[in-house]
Design an enzyme around this catalytic site. Structure first.
Site, short mmCIF file in Angstrom:
data_model
loop_
_atom_site.label_atom_id
_atom_site.label_comp_id
_atom_site.label_asym_id
_atom_site.label_seq_id
_atom_site.Cartn_x
_atom_site.Cartn_y
_atom_site.Cartn_z
NE ARG A 109 99.97 29.24 80.71
CZ ARG A 109 100.22 29.10 79.78
NH1 ARG A 109 100.94 29.53 78.46
NH2 ARG A 109 98.93 28.49 79.64
CG HIS A 136 97.82 23.19 80.67
ND1 HIS A 136 96.86 24.01 81.87
CD2 HIS A 136 97.79 23.38 79.62
CE1 HIS A 136 96.88 25.48 80.25
NE2 HIS A 136 96.81 24.21 79.38
CD GLN A 139 94.76 22.84 76.81
OE1 GLN A 139 95.05 23.60 76.49
NE2 GLN A 139 94.27 21.62 75.75
CG ASP A 225 102.46 19.27 75.82
OD1 ASP A 225 102.49 19.91 74.92
OD2 ASP A 225 102.50 19.04 77.06
CB CYS A 265 97.88 21.33 75.35
SG CYS A 265 99.18 21.49 75.23
NE ARG A 293 92.64 25.87 78.12
CZ ARG A 293 93.98 26.27 78.16
NH1 ARG A 293 94.85 26.35 77.48
NH2 ARG A 293 93.63 27.55 79.39
N1 CP Z 1 97.00 24.78 75.62
C1 CP Z 1 97.58 26.17 75.78
O1 CP Z 1 98.02 26.56 77.34
O2 CP Z 1 98.39 27.22 75.63
P1 CP Z 1 98.30 28.36 75.26
O3 CP Z 1 100.15 28.40 75.97
O4 CP Z 1 98.55 28.93 74.13
O5 CP Z 1 98.26 28.91 76.47
N1 NVA Z 2 103.65 21.64 78.54
C1 NVA Z 2 103.47 22.34 77.78
C2 NVA Z 2 102.43 22.71 77.64
C3 NVA Z 2 101.87 24.41 76.39
C4 NVA Z 2 100.10 24.70 76.68
C5 NVA Z 2 104.27 23.14 78.09
O1 NVA Z 2 104.46 23.60 79.48
O2 NVA Z 2 104.70 24.32 78.17
#
Ligand code: CP
Ligand code: NVA
Length: 313
Positions: A109, A136, A139, A225, A265, A293
């Site tokens: 990530r 992502h 997700q 989101d 998400c 997930r």
């Molecule tokens: N939706 C998602 O990826 O959540 P986190 O940021 O908690 O991993």
């Molecule tokens: N768009 C958001 C998703 C978090 C799971 C981000 O990137 O922070």
């Protein structure tokens, strides 16, 4: 080419939805569903390890990968920038080569998507995208699995995306083109999704609109989101102004099809991108979505790291 003692076969990565063919993706949903129903109890990761590099915060991604790897018989190793050398500037290329000598898969990530690609290029084990600024995919596969759980096959359905044209929006665009469903995005001007993802979906039933009411009309799934993603915290106030009128509230849900479901998400900001009575209301399936997930990522790890075959049932 060099070789080393753990891995001899070429690896497959999961950096974007298109890394699995459509047929493979549907088979992946079948496998994840068997995991959800606890029909699948194999341990394809026995003796294997997943490294998880987190350059951004996480609740769901970290815990679902960690628990998922454990349930498949393997181990997962959390690496935060505070603790590992990558946070002090060790090159991604070197990190990739070193971790590949210890583990059988790497989840990352991070901010720049190019870093995930570099990791995949220099690593000799599968690399899984656990969110980048660009996409992502884990997700969105979990989201499609949730649609399947509640509404059946997603093919022929209509999904409305309301708000920021961010990493999630990009992966939804890829999924629509790949899996064959209609996608209506309503994003304010200046917050469009990635142009490359839109171009790649030019022949698909994907429409970029400005008006949320138009986007939700006829939708079976409404999703949104946060307005400021991780790394954009300092833009929060300015973004709240730009996204005025884009909150998914009851009036907006009422324009969608009867029986439409709401997805997010998470984490969510109640009173910003979604009204509390929508996310906590009867059409919301966000907790199933979060649970999924775990199931979809177990399916991905079983296939990429555990030699589980991808065959349609
Ligand atoms: N939706 C998602 O990826 O959540 P986190 O940021 O908690 O991993
Ligand atoms: N768009 C958001 C998703 C978090 C799971 C981000 O990137 O922070």
């Amino acid at each position: 080419m060099h070789s080393h003692f753990i891995h001899t076969t070429p690896h497959r990565d999961f950096l974007n939805i298109g890394d699995f063919t459509p047929d493979e993706t549907f088979a992946l949903f079948d496998l994840a569903e068997r995991m959800r129903l606890q029909v699948y109890t194999a341990k394809p990761l026995a003796g294997k390890a997943l490294a998880m590099i987190f350059m951004k915060a996480s609740t769901r991604t970290r815990v679902s990968f960690e628990v998922g790897a454990t349930q498949l018989g393997g181990t997962a190793h959390f690496l935060s920038p505070r603790d590992v050398q990558i946070g002090r500037g060790e090159p991604v290329e070197d990190t990739a080569r070193v971790l590949s000598r210890y583990v059988h898969g790497i989840m990352i990530r991070t901010f720049a998507h190019a870093d995930a690609e570099t990791l995949a290029q220099y690593g000799s084990v599968p690399v899984i995208n656990g969110l980048t600024d660009l996409s992502h995919p884990c997700q969105v596969l979990a989201d499609v699995l949730t649609v399947r759980q509640h509404l059946g096959d997603i093919r022929g359905r209509t999904v409305a995306w309301i708000g920021d044209g961010n990493n999630m929006a990009n992966s939804w665009i890829e999924a629509a083109a790949h899996l064959g469903f209609a996608l209506r995005l309503a994003c304010p001007e200046g917050f469009d999704p990635d142009a490359k993802f839109l171009r790649a979906a030019a022949d698909a039933d994907v429409q970029l609109l400005r008006d949320p009411a138009e986007a939700v009309s006829g939708a079976d799934v409404v999703t949104t989101d946060v307005w400021a993603s991780m790394g954009q915290e300092e833009e929060q106030k300015q973004r709240e102004r730009s996204f005025a009128g884009y909150q998914v509230d009851r009036a907006m849900m009422a324009r969608a099809n009867g029986g439409a479901i709401f997805l997010h998400c998470l984490p969510a900001h109640r009173g910003e991108e979604v009204a509390a009575d929508v996310i906590d209301g009867p059409q919301s399936v966000v907790w199933d979505e979060a649970e999924n997930r775990l199931h979809i990522q177990k399916a991905i790890m079983a296939v990429l790291m555990g030699n589980e075959p991808l065959t349609a049932n």
